[in-house]
Scaffold this active site. Sequence first.
Site, PDB file in Angstrom:
ATOM      1  N   THR A  76       0.828  -1.217   0.000  1.00 17.35           N
ATOM      2  CA  THR A  76       0.000   0.000   0.000  1.00 17.35           C
ATOM      3  C   THR A  76       0.856   1.259   0.000  1.00 17.35           C
ATOM      4  O   THR A  76       0.632   2.181  -0.793  1.00 17.35           O
ATOM      5  CB  THR A  76      -0.900  -0.004   1.256  1.00 17.35           C
ATOM      6  OG1 THR A  76      -1.583  -1.252   1.305  1.00 17.35           O
ATOM      7  CG2 THR A  76      -1.909   1.117   1.225  1.00 17.35           C
TER       8      THR A  76
ATOM      9  N   GLY B 261       2.340   8.043  11.110  1.00 21.87           N
ATOM     10  CA  GLY B 261       2.107   8.149   9.662  1.00 21.87           C
ATOM     11  C   GLY B 261       2.446   9.506   9.080  1.00 21.87           C
ATOM     12  O   GLY B 261       3.614   9.887   9.006  1.00 21.87           O
TER      13      GLY B 261
ATOM     14  N   GLU C 257      -6.674  -5.587  11.086  1.00 17.98           N
ATOM     15  CA  GLU C 257      -6.116  -6.764  10.409  1.00 17.98           C
ATOM     16  C   GLU C 257      -6.913  -8.006  10.771  1.00 17.98           C
ATOM     17  O   GLU C 257      -7.571  -8.046  11.816  1.00 17.98           O
ATOM     18  CB  GLU C 257      -4.673  -6.994  10.883  1.00 17.98           C
ATOM     19  CG  GLU C 257      -3.747  -5.805  10.742  1.00 17.98           C
ATOM     20  CD  GLU C 257      -3.158  -5.687   9.362  1.00 17.98           C
ATOM     21  OE1 GLU C 257      -3.284  -6.639   8.567  1.00 17.98           O
ATOM     22  OE2 GLU C 257      -2.578  -4.626   9.063  1.00 17.98           O
TER      23      GLU C 257
ATOM     24  N   ASP D 179       2.050  -2.322  18.590  1.00 21.45           N
ATOM     25  CA  ASP D 179       2.357  -1.319  17.562  1.00 21.45           C
ATOM     26  C   ASP D 179       2.602   0.048  18.231  1.00 21.45           C
ATOM     27  O   ASP D 179       3.563   0.751  17.909  1.00 21.45           O
ATOM     28  CB  ASP D 179       1.185  -1.252  16.569  1.00 21.45           C
ATOM     29  CG  ASP D 179       1.354  -0.160  15.535  1.00 21.45           C
ATOM     30  OD1 ASP D 179       2.191  -0.317  14.642  1.00 21.45           O
ATOM     31  OD2 ASP D 179       0.649   0.870  15.638  1.00 21.45           O
TER      32      ASP D 179
ATOM     33  N   LYS E 290       6.213   2.466  18.418  1.00 22.00           N
ATOM     34  CA  LYS E 290       6.269   3.899  18.079  1.00 22.00           C
ATOM     35  C   LYS E 290       6.706   4.715  19.290  1.00 22.00           C
ATOM     36  O   LYS E 290       7.503   5.649  19.172  1.00 22.00           O
ATOM     37  CB  LYS E 290       4.905   4.350  17.564  1.00 22.00           C
ATOM     38  CG  LYS E 290       4.527   3.670  16.238  1.00 22.00           C
ATOM     39  CD  LYS E 290       3.065   3.867  15.896  1.00 22.00           C
ATOM     40  CE  LYS E 290       2.688   3.186  14.592  1.00 22.00           C
ATOM     41  NZ  LYS E 290       1.242   3.112  14.365  1.00 22.00           N
TER      42      LYS E 290
ATOM     43  N   GLY F 213      -2.409   4.644   6.208  1.00 24.54           N
ATOM     44  CA  GLY F 213      -2.986   4.830   4.867  1.00 24.54           C
ATOM     45  C   GLY F 213      -1.880   5.147   3.883  1.00 24.54           C
ATOM     46  O   GLY F 213      -0.864   5.770   4.243  1.00 24.54           O
TER      47      GLY F 213
END
Length: 436
Positions: free
Chosen positions: A14, A136, A192, A203, A207, A304
């Site tokens: 992606t 992101g 997921e 996750d 980070k 995204g």
Amino acid sequence: MPEPLRLGIAGLGTVGAALVGVLQRKHDFLAQRCGRPIVIAGVSARDRTRDRGLDLSGVEWFDDPVALAQSAGIDVFVELIGGDEGPAADAIRAALRSGKHVVTANKALLARHGVELARKAEDKGLLLNFEAAVAGGVPVIKAMRETLTANTIQRVYGILNGTCNYILSEMEATGADYADVLADAQRLGYAEADPTFDVEGFDTAHKLAILTSIAFGCRISVDDIYVEGISNIASADIQAAAELGYRIKLLGVAQRTDTGIEQRVHPTLVPLEAPIAQIHGVTNAVAIDADIVGRLVMSGPGAGGEATASAVAGDIADIAKSRPGHQQAPALGTPARNLTPYKQARMRAHAGGYFIRLSVNDRAGAFASIASRMAQEGISLKSIVQHGTSAAKEDAGQAVILVTHTTTESAIRAALKNIDVDGHLVSRPQMIRIES
Ligand code: HSE
């Protein structure tokens, strides 16, 4: 004509596919802004035959990402494969060995090997950029490692996982239970098929580990993070929190304390009026408390293809703009050799307010006994509310909701153990920390 910056991109999922689209669509725009063109010289992905809707004519294909990383035809290796070991790690190490700058979105790999890779890059005068690894498209890495350099950061915290924030937001909006909302999120592609990594907080921990190192100038220490996910949150918690003026968010928090650095990931009650409480759905947010600038809050899309590609493209553009011999900011904000050892604060010493939801047998003295067990540990109660009926669907007890003033984790755990021993509880107590 200035020399182009030649990229090798490994991973065409992606984010990789979105990045190729951005670089092609904005080729002239980027060339004008960077003072030189950025070209895709080579790509590598698992399946060469898959139709990704990309025009890769004239781009050299590599089956092996390590071969791409070492290719004389590239200046920058862009790693979008993922995973903390294996091909991603091998290829990044190979790229640095062969004198290529590296751009990656790989938080798991950085959380494990970030200091080693930063050191290798700095020793060779190379850049290791990873804006997309945390939150992101939100430019928090650059802000922390460059713009905030003069600040002593006291605390950095945030909503770092869109899947969890989506689930909690939907639970609040619809009153539905965790399992139902998770199933919907999986159907919609927000979670997921195996959601463990997101919903159990790992996750977020990866980070947070990166943010902690940059914020406090210490080595990365992901294994020292206290981690609790959201799978234990009931709609009863969300309703009770709302009645008390709070919203539940999965936060990653890193703060300086007298005994060391506290790093924790857990569901958290935040006041409804706090900026972080206004972050809904898949959006991410990071808040920073710093001595000179004060409090900063940055928010935006945390995942995204396009949002992540925006951050990766920015990292590439920084390299295109840099001049040889003019080193930019070190990867972790502080030169890797100057990072201090990580000094862990004990979770038992964590100080803060707590929200406790108990399901209690309806008999005389239960309420008084609970309050007395709290007092025994020196815990001062801000409120104690008994609902007429159980707020938990799964049992027949009476719901008792307590909110404490600031106390310690060890005091709360001792009090809950004693309350349990007294035999008043119908089910396991719920305990959620409050972040001021
Ligand atoms: N899975 C992450 C999230 C995005 O849900 O926010 C990638 O880090």
